[in-house]
Design a protein around this motif. Sequence first.
Motif, PDB file in Angstrom:
ATOM      1  N   HIS A 113       1.579  -1.426   6.183  1.00  0.00           N
ATOM      2  CA  HIS A 113       0.865  -2.388   5.342  1.00  0.00           C
ATOM      3  C   HIS A 113      -0.556  -1.965   4.980  1.00  0.00           C
ATOM      4  CE1 HIS A 113      -1.066  -3.707   9.113  1.00  0.00           C
ATOM      5  NE2 HIS A 113       0.143  -3.703   9.640  1.00  0.00           N
ATOM      6  N   THR A 114      -1.235  -1.231   5.851  1.00  0.00           N
ATOM      7  CA  THR A 114      -2.637  -0.897   5.609  1.00  0.00           C
ATOM      8  C   THR A 114      -2.871   0.566   5.962  1.00  0.00           C
ATOM      9  OG1 THR A 114      -3.232  -3.186   6.180  1.00  0.00           O
ATOM     10  CG2 THR A 114      -5.035  -1.588   6.032  1.00  0.00           C
ATOM     11  N   THR A 115      -2.875   1.419   4.976  1.00  0.00           N
ATOM     12  CA  THR A 115      -2.956   2.853   5.182  1.00  0.00           C
ATOM     13  C   THR A 115      -4.091   3.235   6.130  1.00  0.00           C
ATOM     14  OG1 THR A 115      -2.129   3.222   2.949  1.00  0.00           O
ATOM     15  CG2 THR A 115      -3.241   5.072   4.008  1.00  0.00           C
ATOM     16  N   HIS A 170      -6.866  -6.550   2.630  1.00  0.00           N
ATOM     17  CA  HIS A 170      -6.376  -5.200   2.355  1.00  0.00           C
ATOM     18  C   HIS A 170      -7.427  -4.375   1.620  1.00  0.00           C
ATOM     19  CE1 HIS A 170      -2.971  -2.647   0.312  1.00  0.00           C
ATOM     20  NE2 HIS A 170      -3.605  -1.969   1.245  1.00  0.00           N
ATOM     21  N   ARG A 171      -8.124  -4.993   0.687  1.00  0.00           N
ATOM     22  CA  ARG A 171      -9.112  -4.275  -0.128  1.00  0.00           C
ATOM     23  C   ARG A 171     -10.306  -3.796   0.685  1.00  0.00           C
ATOM     24  NH1 ARG A 171     -11.620  -8.782  -4.167  1.00  0.00           N
ATOM     25  NH2 ARG A 171      -9.412  -8.994  -4.679  1.00  0.00           N
ATOM     26  N   ASP A 172     -10.505  -4.346   1.872  1.00  0.00           N
ATOM     27  CA  ASP A 172     -11.633  -3.926   2.694  1.00  0.00           C
ATOM     28  C   ASP A 172     -11.500  -2.487   3.173  1.00  0.00           C
ATOM     29  OD1 ASP A 172     -13.031  -6.346   2.565  1.00  0.00           O
ATOM     30  OD2 ASP A 172     -11.866  -7.202   4.213  1.00  0.00           O
ATOM     31  N   ILE A 173     -10.281  -1.975   3.202  1.00  0.00           N
ATOM     32  CA  ILE A 173     -10.066  -0.648   3.764  1.00  0.00           C
ATOM     33  C   ILE A 173      -9.298   0.283   2.834  1.00  0.00           C
ATOM     34  CG2 ILE A 173      -7.866  -0.994   4.995  1.00  0.00           C
ATOM     35  CD1 ILE A 173     -11.134   0.539   6.400  1.00  0.00           C
ATOM     36  N   VAL A 174      -8.707  -0.251   1.762  1.00  0.00           N
ATOM     37  CA  VAL A 174      -7.944   0.553   0.810  1.00  0.00           C
ATOM     38  C   VAL A 174      -8.370   0.172  -0.602  1.00  0.00           C
ATOM     39  CG1 VAL A 174      -5.625   1.100  -0.051  1.00  0.00           C
ATOM     40  CG2 VAL A 174      -5.977   0.740   2.396  1.00  0.00           C
ATOM     41  N   ALA A 177      -9.957 -11.662  21.515  1.00  0.00           N
ATOM     42  CA  ALA A 177     -10.423 -11.309  20.171  1.00  0.00           C
ATOM     43  C   ALA A 177     -10.971 -12.551  19.470  1.00  0.00           C
ATOM     44  CB  ALA A 177      -9.295 -10.700  19.353  1.00  0.00           C
ATOM     45  N   ASP A 178     -12.073 -12.387  18.783  1.00  0.00           N
ATOM     46  CA  ASP A 178     -12.671 -13.482  18.011  1.00  0.00           C
ATOM     47  C   ASP A 178     -12.275 -13.304  16.548  1.00  0.00           C
ATOM     48  OD1 ASP A 178     -14.178 -15.393  16.728  1.00  0.00           O
ATOM     49  OD2 ASP A 178     -16.117 -14.709  17.528  1.00  0.00           O
ATOM     50  N   PRO A 179     -11.479 -14.205  15.992  1.00  0.00           N
ATOM     51  CA  PRO A 179     -11.073 -14.068  14.587  1.00  0.00           C
ATOM     52  C   PRO A 179     -12.240 -13.997  13.612  1.00  0.00           C
ATOM     53  CG  PRO A 179      -9.737 -15.712  15.699  1.00  0.00           C
ATOM     54  CD  PRO A 179     -10.865 -15.376  16.631  1.00  0.00           C
ATOM     55  N   ARG A 180     -13.418 -14.462  14.044  1.00  0.00           N
ATOM     56  CA  ARG A 180     -14.605 -14.438  13.185  1.00  0.00           C
ATOM     57  C   ARG A 180     -15.462 -13.196  13.422  1.00  0.00           C
ATOM     58  NH1 ARG A 180     -16.201 -20.098  15.685  1.00  0.00           N
ATOM     59  NH2 ARG A 180     -15.727 -18.712  17.442  1.00  0.00           N
ATOM     60  N   GLY A 181     -15.032 -12.353  14.370  1.00  0.00           N
ATOM     61  CA  GLY A 181     -15.841 -11.213  14.765  1.00  0.00           C
ATOM     62  C   GLY A 181     -15.483  -9.918  14.069  1.00  0.00           C
ATOM     63  N   HIS A 182     -15.951  -8.811  14.647  1.00  0.00           N
ATOM     64  CA  HIS A 182     -15.727  -7.479  14.108  1.00  0.00           C
ATOM     65  C   HIS A 182     -15.071  -6.600  15.162  1.00  0.00           C
ATOM     66  CE1 HIS A 182     -18.083  -7.393  10.230  1.00  0.00           C
ATOM     67  NE2 HIS A 182     -18.374  -8.602  10.716  1.00  0.00           N
ATOM     68  N   VAL A 183     -14.444  -5.525  14.710  1.00  0.00           N
ATOM     69  CA  VAL A 183     -13.785  -4.582  15.600  1.00  0.00           C
ATOM     70  C   VAL A 183     -13.946  -3.190  15.012  1.00  0.00           C
ATOM     71  CG1 VAL A 183     -11.541  -4.841  14.436  1.00  0.00           C
ATOM     72  CG2 VAL A 183     -11.626  -4.066  16.819  1.00  0.00           C
ATOM     73  N   ARG A 184     -14.043  -2.184  15.877  1.00  0.00           N
ATOM     74  CA  ARG A 184     -14.130  -0.809  15.427  1.00  0.00           C
ATOM     75  C   ARG A 184     -12.783  -0.136  15.643  1.00  0.00           C
ATOM     76  NH1 ARG A 184     -19.067   0.491  13.946  1.00  0.00           N
ATOM     77  NH2 ARG A 184     -18.525   2.701  13.791  1.00  0.00           N
ATOM     78  N   MET A 185     -12.253   0.457  14.573  1.00  0.00           N
ATOM     79  CA  MET A 185     -10.952   1.124  14.636  1.00  0.00           C
ATOM     80  C   MET A 185     -11.071   2.490  13.972  1.00  0.00           C
ATOM     81  SD  MET A 185      -8.398  -2.094  13.788  1.00  0.00           S
ATOM     82  CE  MET A 185      -6.920  -1.230  14.371  1.00  0.00           C
ATOM     83  N   VAL A 186     -10.252   3.433  14.441  1.00  0.00           N
ATOM     84  CA  VAL A 186     -10.282   4.802  13.939  1.00  0.00           C
ATOM     85  C   VAL A 186      -9.196   4.985  12.884  1.00  0.00           C
ATOM     86  CG1 VAL A 186     -10.029   7.244  14.550  1.00  0.00           C
ATOM     87  CG2 VAL A 186     -11.200   5.675  16.116  1.00  0.00           C
ATOM     88  N   SER A 187      -9.573   5.532  11.761  1.00  0.00           N
ATOM     89  CA  SER A 187      -8.622   5.780  10.668  1.00  0.00           C
ATOM     90  C   SER A 187      -7.672   6.914  11.026  1.00  0.00           C
ATOM     91  CB  SER A 187      -9.373   6.132   9.389  1.00  0.00           C
ATOM     92  OG  SER A 187      -8.478   6.544   8.374  1.00  0.00           O
ATOM     93  N   PRO A 246       0.809  -1.211   0.000  1.00  0.00           N
ATOM     94  CA  PRO A 246       0.000   0.000   0.000  1.00  0.00           C
ATOM     95  C   PRO A 246       0.843   1.262   0.000  1.00  0.00           C
ATOM     96  CG  PRO A 246       0.109  -0.918   2.205  1.00  0.00           C
ATOM     97  CD  PRO A 246       0.793  -1.911   1.287  1.00  0.00           C
ATOM     98  N   ARG A 247       0.310   2.319  -0.571  1.00  0.00           N
ATOM     99  CA  ARG A 247       0.953   3.623  -0.513  1.00  0.00           C
ATOM    100  C   ARG A 247       0.394   4.371   0.684  1.00  0.00           C
ATOM    101  NH1 ARG A 247       3.874   4.402  -4.930  1.00  0.00           N
ATOM    102  NH2 ARG A 247       3.457   3.080  -6.741  1.00  0.00           N
TER     103      ARG A 247
END
Length: 255
Positions: free
Chosen positions: A146-148, A220-224, A189-199, A26-27
């Motif tokens: 790795h993930t902008t 990677h494509r989920d966020i970039v 952490a549940d690998p099958r779960g969700h998490v909220r993160m701030v960009s 990623p850039r």
Amino acid sequence: MWSWSRRALVWAAVIPLALLVTWDAPRLAGDAEPSRPRAAERILPPVQQQAPAPVVVTRDSWGADEDLRTEPVTYTGAARAVFIHHTDHPDDYDCADAPEMLKSMQADHVTRMGWDDVGYNFVVDKCGTIYEGRGGGYQRYVMGAHTTGFNGDSVGIAALGDFLAGESVPDALITGIAQVAAWKLRPGADPRGHVRMVSTNDASRVPEGEEADLSVISGHRDIVETHCPGDALYAELPHIREEAARLRVASARKQ
């Protein structure tokens, strides 16, 4: 991305042509990354992992060039999320060539991308071998590139290959990625779960300062805006999540 001719001019004198590829890293576009000096670096204490560490080929073993690293390592918190990438290499490589491919990738990330080191925390080849990526101690939580916008409190795992639509993804590769995710995700952490993160960067799909609802194990494509980690590997993310969860449950039962 560079054209083949420009890449060949730069690398032909250094590595075999068979190893010349276009990296899909990623850039950062101004993201706060470890390649930028920081005034007060903190080495956070180790976190007790919920799953055991897999076998990892260290940087010393694959021949990382430590002279390329000129800036301090930035450490972050225990991983709240794992981002899956691909390196965009042709999939028909020989696993014995993986160390040379990693050395080439490190040089490219530094000399072309402008980073201080490999962007990914870990790289897994199609044979399931797990390699230490970015320096700073693979047992700790090193902030990668790795993930902008989402490099803090996360781990970037890159699969060595391309994984276009319709291609098969080796079971060994899926297992290797799941092992790293099960080990590095913070306890609970549940690998099958969700998490909220701030960009932290407007260059991601989420504006700086806003929250994103992410799968704990995301592509990677989920966020970039990118095709990474390739359609075939992206389709295997549910399998990776299930395997990582299974490994954590199995480890808990043994304790």
